[in-house]
Design a protein around this motif. Structure first.
Motif, PDB file in Angstrom:
ATOM      1  N   UNK A   1       3.846  -2.724   5.154  1.00 34.99           N
ATOM      2  CA  UNK A   1       3.135  -1.504   4.748  1.00 34.99           C
ATOM      3  C   UNK A   1       2.331  -1.749   3.476  1.00 34.99           C
ATOM      4  N   UNK A   2       1.508  -0.761   3.124  1.00 31.78           N
ATOM      5  CA  UNK A   2       0.606  -0.910   1.979  1.00 31.78           C
ATOM      6  C   UNK A   2       1.354  -1.053   0.668  1.00 31.78           C
ATOM      7  N   UNK A   3       2.499  -0.411   0.560  1.00 28.46           N
ATOM      8  CA  UNK A   3       3.269  -0.563  -0.683  1.00 28.46           C
ATOM      9  C   UNK A   3       3.737  -2.003  -0.861  1.00 28.46           C
ATOM     10  N   UNK A   4       4.208  -2.604   0.237  1.00 29.31           N
ATOM     11  CA  UNK A   4       4.648  -4.000   0.145  1.00 29.31           C
ATOM     12  C   UNK A   4       3.501  -4.935  -0.174  1.00 29.31           C
ATOM     13  N   UNK A   5       2.345  -4.732   0.468  1.00 33.37           N
ATOM     14  CA  UNK A   5       1.174  -5.567   0.180  1.00 33.37           C
ATOM     15  C   UNK A   5       0.727  -5.392  -1.262  1.00 33.37           C
ATOM     16  N   UNK A   6       0.736  -4.159  -1.739  1.00 33.32           N
ATOM     17  CA  UNK A   6       0.311  -3.916  -3.117  1.00 33.32           C
ATOM     18  C   UNK A   6       1.200  -4.648  -4.108  1.00 33.32           C
ATOM     19  N   UNK A   7       2.492  -4.691  -3.841  1.00 34.24           N
ATOM     20  CA  UNK A   7       3.394  -5.414  -4.741  1.00 34.24           C
ATOM     21  C   UNK A   7       3.088  -6.913  -4.741  1.00 34.24           C
TER      22      UNK A   7
ATOM     23  N   UNK B   1      -7.505  -5.394  -8.163  1.00 30.14           N
ATOM     24  CA  UNK B   1      -8.376  -4.434  -7.472  1.00 30.14           C
ATOM     25  C   UNK B   1      -7.769  -4.054  -6.123  1.00 30.14           C
ATOM     26  N   UNK B   2      -7.098  -5.011  -5.507  1.00 28.39           N
ATOM     27  CA  UNK B   2      -6.507  -4.743  -4.193  1.00 28.39           C
ATOM     28  C   UNK B   2      -5.263  -3.855  -4.298  1.00 28.39           C
ATOM     29  N   UNK B   3      -4.784  -3.638  -5.504  1.00 28.37           N
ATOM     30  CA  UNK B   3      -3.623  -2.753  -5.693  1.00 28.37           C
ATOM     31  C   UNK B   3      -4.028  -1.312  -5.974  1.00 28.37           C
ATOM     32  N   UNK B   4      -5.324  -1.044  -6.031  1.00 33.56           N
ATOM     33  CA  UNK B   4      -5.777   0.310  -6.376  1.00 33.56           C
ATOM     34  C   UNK B   4      -5.267   1.298  -5.345  1.00 33.56           C
ATOM     35  N   UNK B   5      -4.745   2.369  -5.837  1.00 26.87           N
ATOM     36  CA  UNK B   5      -4.165   3.379  -4.964  1.00 26.87           C
ATOM     37  C   UNK B   5      -2.653   3.304  -4.930  1.00 26.87           C
TER      38      UNK B   5
ATOM     39  N   UNK C   1     -12.818  -3.920 -12.553  1.00 19.88           N
ATOM     40  CA  UNK C   1     -11.686  -3.124 -12.055  1.00 19.88           C
ATOM     41  C   UNK C   1     -12.022  -1.633 -12.058  1.00 19.88           C
ATOM     42  N   UNK C   2     -12.653  -1.177 -13.132  1.00 19.88           N
ATOM     43  CA  UNK C   2     -12.997   0.238 -13.215  1.00 19.88           C
ATOM     44  C   UNK C   2     -14.046   0.619 -12.170  1.00 19.88           C
ATOM     45  N   UNK C   3     -14.959  -0.316 -11.899  1.00 21.90           N
ATOM     46  CA  UNK C   3     -15.951  -0.047 -10.845  1.00 21.90           C
ATOM     47  C   UNK C   3     -15.257   0.150  -9.489  1.00 21.90           C
ATOM     48  N   UNK C   4     -14.333  -0.731  -9.190  1.00 24.19           N
ATOM     49  CA  UNK C   4     -13.608  -0.611  -7.919  1.00 24.19           C
ATOM     50  C   UNK C   4     -12.800   0.677  -7.879  1.00 24.19           C
ATOM     51  N   UNK C   5     -12.249   1.070  -9.021  1.00 26.68           N
ATOM     52  CA  UNK C   5     -11.482   2.308  -9.093  1.00 26.68           C
ATOM     53  C   UNK C   5     -12.369   3.513  -8.776  1.00 26.68           C
ATOM     54  N   UNK C   6     -13.598   3.475  -9.253  1.00 23.11           N
ATOM     55  CA  UNK C   6     -14.521   4.578  -8.975  1.00 23.11           C
ATOM     56  C   UNK C   6     -14.993   4.541  -7.533  1.00 23.11           C
ATOM     57  N   UNK C   7     -15.191   3.362  -6.974  1.00 20.21           N
ATOM     58  CA  UNK C   7     -15.663   3.274  -5.589  1.00 20.21           C
ATOM     59  C   UNK C   7     -14.651   3.892  -4.628  1.00 20.21           C
ATOM     60  N   UNK C   8     -13.396   3.840  -4.974  1.00 26.73           N
ATOM     61  CA  UNK C   8     -12.364   4.410  -4.123  1.00 26.73           C
ATOM     62  C   UNK C   8     -12.027   5.848  -4.508  1.00 26.73           C
TER      63      UNK C   8
END
Length: 908
Positions: free
Chosen positions: A353-359, A382-386, A409-416
């Protein structure tokens, strides 16, 4: 092509020997003489359950050569021999049904490709039970089409012929299209079974040995795997796919749950059969390019997959189980070796799941950050955003002063669309600190329909950093009108552009912004501002390229914009004149303000001609009846505008104020003229005029005489009061009032004579009436009338006679009289007398009315005399009905008096 020697090796499976629970933990022993194996439906090695409960039944008299267990149906297909020789039989078993304790055999038919008997080399059955393919050692393939469990509903045909033995068969279903892969020692071919002609495609010119082919699962697009001595090839129905260089003599190939299992003869061993051959079992993960397990076994018979594990059968009757480790354990093993990329790929293939991938991404990012690879670390973060809290990453790169990485990183945060106001502020500060205008413009001028940041915060930060043009662009694009105007007016001082922008806004917003910024705009661009205000207060339409015009429910109230012109009287005058010209029913405040402006111009104008024009303009406003009376009067008095003051006094019927105005200005002729014009409405004006001239020490005899003449003609003042009033003037001699007194005395004398004449007349009439009454009381009345007073015809009986002397036919009286007790001829005059008596009786109690008249009248004596004459101060008693209704002499007298009063005609 990837060499397997370069692939990393892991131990992702645990090997253990299967124990027999019934033998106190001893190794489980397989049956002797296993010739064919398969698994599915919860069983292996027909029939071994997971609890190691072994069961069997006799399928053939001699031997079993092939088994095929369907995964979706509890159907077993077997190939074996009941008689010596080459005569293989195919049997289809329904394992859900029993026949004398054994599974029910639903179909038996011989496996013969033609007239020539041959051995069966391989077997494959389609999961839909509509196809079954049998390969033979002579290169033939027999296809059974239809319901394979019944003879009547299926037919058998020869699909393939050749000289090379068939080594592998596999069905592939893609939608409604069915394919059959056929592998020989020399070729790989594919048949399309959903087309009548069964077209064939040759995929390759080399094949594989028995048991060295397999079909992947649908997650791998159901590719056909062929394992040669040098490489492993994957095939689609129409072409060859990737290949992998796995060396070694392949003995067995198997596919299960994303893993490719291959058994290779040990390179230290001999290819000739020996009592104990060493076989190398290797499990490959083709997606992630690593070896999940590798181990050596003694003489493997077969490998089966069931219950989530691999089971290895060896010649020494031992059963081994290869159980896969759980995903978290495998990931931890990769983490220890810092193989994060491989861990990520493995997690994806295992559908973590996404939580495991984010870790995993976080740990990978931490690893790269510690190594100093900040660029790589930020990509992982960046891949952990969210999932990962952004502050965890932001703190790291703020401390390291890696603004470039933090910006990414902030750019990616805004894109999402996961950035808050603080993130937007930080990103814009990064841009401004880096002075990266291109990135800044790219960020704020994105063409995407969805905005990924807080626009208002962005505008504030850009304005504070001095990027006014960017802030203006952002405010205009996202319709933050207040910020756009604030920056244009306060920072850029671009007043004309701000005014143009307001002119493009909808009515409500344009109105509110002009109220807020109108004074500033009027100070710097007065003409353009005035034009816009005229539009707002008449027929405003936004300045747009389109020709569409929106309907305006109501224009703006021009009175609300008057304060905007505080320091611009010229523009204010033009604005107000335009408003009353376009809309004559403009608010009163518009007229009042315009009147004030015109009065100011009139007061300061020195040229008589222009002053006259301005005077007429001011009077025209007063005559329009749109100004507020009180305000207009105050304005005219403040500017000493005589004509306006007098007009307003007259308009408001303030005649005494007109008189006082002329008195204050000692305009004697105007005073007399005012008395003549308004004296009929207010008679007290003549008295005031007389008193005014009486107090003057100048020679005002002519004016006094004129006033006295009017007072005398209309009897407005008692003579004594006139004399007392003129006594205050030292210059007024007796000659001034001589004529007035003489005329007054003559009229009084004439009035006295007239009153005495009337008295004599009334006395005579009274005496006559009393005599007549006495005669009626004492003497008999003789009626000698011969004609009817109504029809003038001779009287006939019956007739009616009245004391007044009139006689009537009875039928005439009944026809024309309202009452039989009243004479029709005398009734109108009698009623007048009665009405006068009633009116006098009613007016006797009108004390309030009497006192009000007495107070307001200039001649109180006349009022008292009038009331006295009407009997207000006397008590009038009319004897009509006798009290108590008793009869007698008194009653007769009262009745006679009443008749006399009613029927007697008075000649007044």
């Amino acid at each position: 092509m990837a060499a397997f020697l370069q692939w990393r090796r892991f131990v992702f499976f645990d090997k253990e020997t299967v124990k027999d629970p019934s033998e106190n933990g001893k190794n489980f022993q397989l049956p002797v003489g296993i010739a064919a194996c398969d698994s599915g439906r919860g069983h292996i090695i027909w029939f071994l359950t997971r609890s190691l409960q072994l069961s069997s039944f006799q399928a053939y008299k001699l031997r079993v050569t092939h088994l095929y267990q369907l995964k979706q149906h509890n159907i077993l297909v077997s190939v074996g021999q009941d008689e010596p020789g080459i005569n293989p039989l195919v049997k289809v078993w329904n394992l859900d049904k029993k026949d004398s304790g054994s599974p029910l055999c639903t179909r038996i038919f011989p496996a013969i490709p033609g007239n020539k008997p041959t051995e069966v080399s391989c077997l494959s059955v389609h999961e839909n039970l509509n196809f079954m393919a049998i390969g033979f050692t002579d290169g033939s393939v027999v296809l059974t089409k239809g319901d394979i469990t019944r003879d009547r509903h299926s037919k058998t045909l020869s699909l393939h012929e050749g000289n090379c033995p068939i080594t592998g068969l596999a069905f592939r279903q893609a939608g409604k299209v069915t394919h059959l892969f056929v592998a020989t020692l020399e070729k790989v071919q594919c048949y399309t079974l959903s087309v009548k002609e069964y077209p064939r495609i040759e995929l390759d010119t080399h094949g594989c040995a028995l048991r060295c082919s397999a079909l992947t699962d649908p997650s791998q697009d159901s590719q056909f795997i062929v394992a040669g001595d040098d490489c492993v090839y994957l095939y689609q129905p129409d072409e060859r796919g990737p290949c992998f260089a796995f060396d070694g003599h392949k003995l067995l190939t198997h596919w299960h749950r994303g893993y490719l299992l291959i058994i290779v003869l040990s390179e230290f061993g001999s290819r000739q059969t020996s009592p104990t051959e060493k076989h190398i079992l290797t499990i490959y993960d083709l997606d992630n390019k690593f070896i999940a397990y590798s181990a050596a076994f003694d003489d493997v018979i077969d490998v089966l997959a069931e219950w989530g594990s691999f089971y290895v059968l060896t010649r020494d009757r031992t059963l081994y189980m290869l159980q896969e480790k759980d995903t978290q354990t495998k990931l931890e093993m990769l983490f220890k070796k810092n193989l994060f990329v491989m861990a990520i790929n493995l997690a994806k293939s295992q559908h973590l799941d996404n939580d495991g991938l984010s870790e995993i991404f976080r740990q990978y990012g931490d690893h790269l950050y510690v190594k100093g690879d900040h660029d790589g670390a930020i990509q992982q973060y960046i891949r952990t955003i969210g999932k990962l809290e952004p502050s965890y990453v932001i703190r790291k790169f703020l401390d390291a002063q890696r603004i470039h990485n933090l910006t990414a990183y902030l750019q990616a945060l805004h894109r999402q669309s996961l950035a808050n106001a603080d993130h937007t502020t930080l990103l814009l500060n990064c841009y401004t600190k880096l002075k990266d205008s291109s990135k800044l413009e790219e960020f704020i001028k994105s063409n995407e329909s969805e905005v990924h940041f807080d626009v208002e915060i962005a505008i504030k930060v850009l304005r504070q950093a001095g990027y006014h043009s960017h802030a203006v662009f952002l405010a205009e694009k996202h319709m933050h009108h207040e910020w756009y105007l604030k920056i244009q007016l306060e920072d850029l001082k671009n007043y004309q552009e701000a005014l143009r922008y307001i002119g493009r806004l909808p009515f409500d917003q344009a109105e509110s912004n002009m109220k807020r910024y109108g004074k500033i705009l009027m100070h710097h661009v007065p003409e353009s501002s005035t034009i816009l205000l005229k539009r707002l207060c008449t027929d405003y339409q936004p300045n747009k390229d389109s020709t569409d015009r929106d309907s305006l429910d109501r224009p703006a109230n021009p009175e609300e914009f008057i304060p905007v012109f505080a320091n611009n009287p010229r523009e204010l005058r033009a604005f107000l004149e335009h408003m009353i010209e376009v809309d004559p029913f403009s608010p009163e405040g518009v007229y009042d303000t315009l009147l004030e402006l015109r009065l100011q111009d009139w007061a300061h104008e020195q040229d008589p001609g222009k002053k006259k024009v301005l005077q007429e303009a001011a009077l025209s406003l007063l005559r329009s009846d749109h100004t507020v009376f009180d305000k207009a009067l105050v304005l005219c008095q403040m500017h000493n505008f005589k004509e306006g003051v007098l007009y307003l006094y007259e308009k408001g019927k303030l005649y005494q104020q007109i008189m006082h105005y002329h008195m204050q200005n000692e305009e004697y002729g105007k005073v007399v003229e005012a008395c003549k014009r308004y004296g009929d409405s207010e008679v007290c004006l003549w008295e005031q005029a007389l008193g005014y001239f009486a107090r003057k020490e100048e020679n005002c005899k002519a004016y006094i005489s004129e006033v006295l003449q009017h007072i005398d003609e209309n009897n407005l003042m008692p003579p004594l009061l006139v004399v007392q009033t003129l006594a205050h003037n030292s210059t007024a001699s007796l000659s001034v009032i001589k004529d007035y007194l003489i005329n007054k005395l003559e009229r009084e004398t004439q009035q006295i004579e007239e009153d005495e004449r009337k008295i004599r007349q009334y006395r005579e009439e009274t005496a006559h009436l009393r005599t007549e009454i006495q005669e009626l009381k004492t003497c008999a009345k003789i009626f000698q009338k011969t004609k009817c007073s109504m029809c003038n015809s001779p009287l006939e009986l019956p007739s009616v006679h009245f004391l007044c002397g009139h006689s009537f036919h009875q039928h005439c009286l009944e026809s024309f009289a309202e009452s039989e007790a009243e004479c029709p001829t005398c009734t109108p005059e009698n009623r007048k007398v009665m009405d006068m008596l009633r009116a006098q009786d009613q007016k006797r109690d009108l004390h309030d009315h009497f006192h009000r008249q007495l107070k307001c009248s200039n001649d109180g004596f006349s009022v008292i005399a009038d009331y006295f004459g009407r009997g207000v101060f006397n008590k009038l008693t009319l004897i009509t009905d006798p009290p108590g209704g008793k009869s007698g002499a008194g009653n007769l007298e009262a009745e006679f008096s009443r008749d006399l009063l009613i029927n007697t005609k008075r000649n007044v």
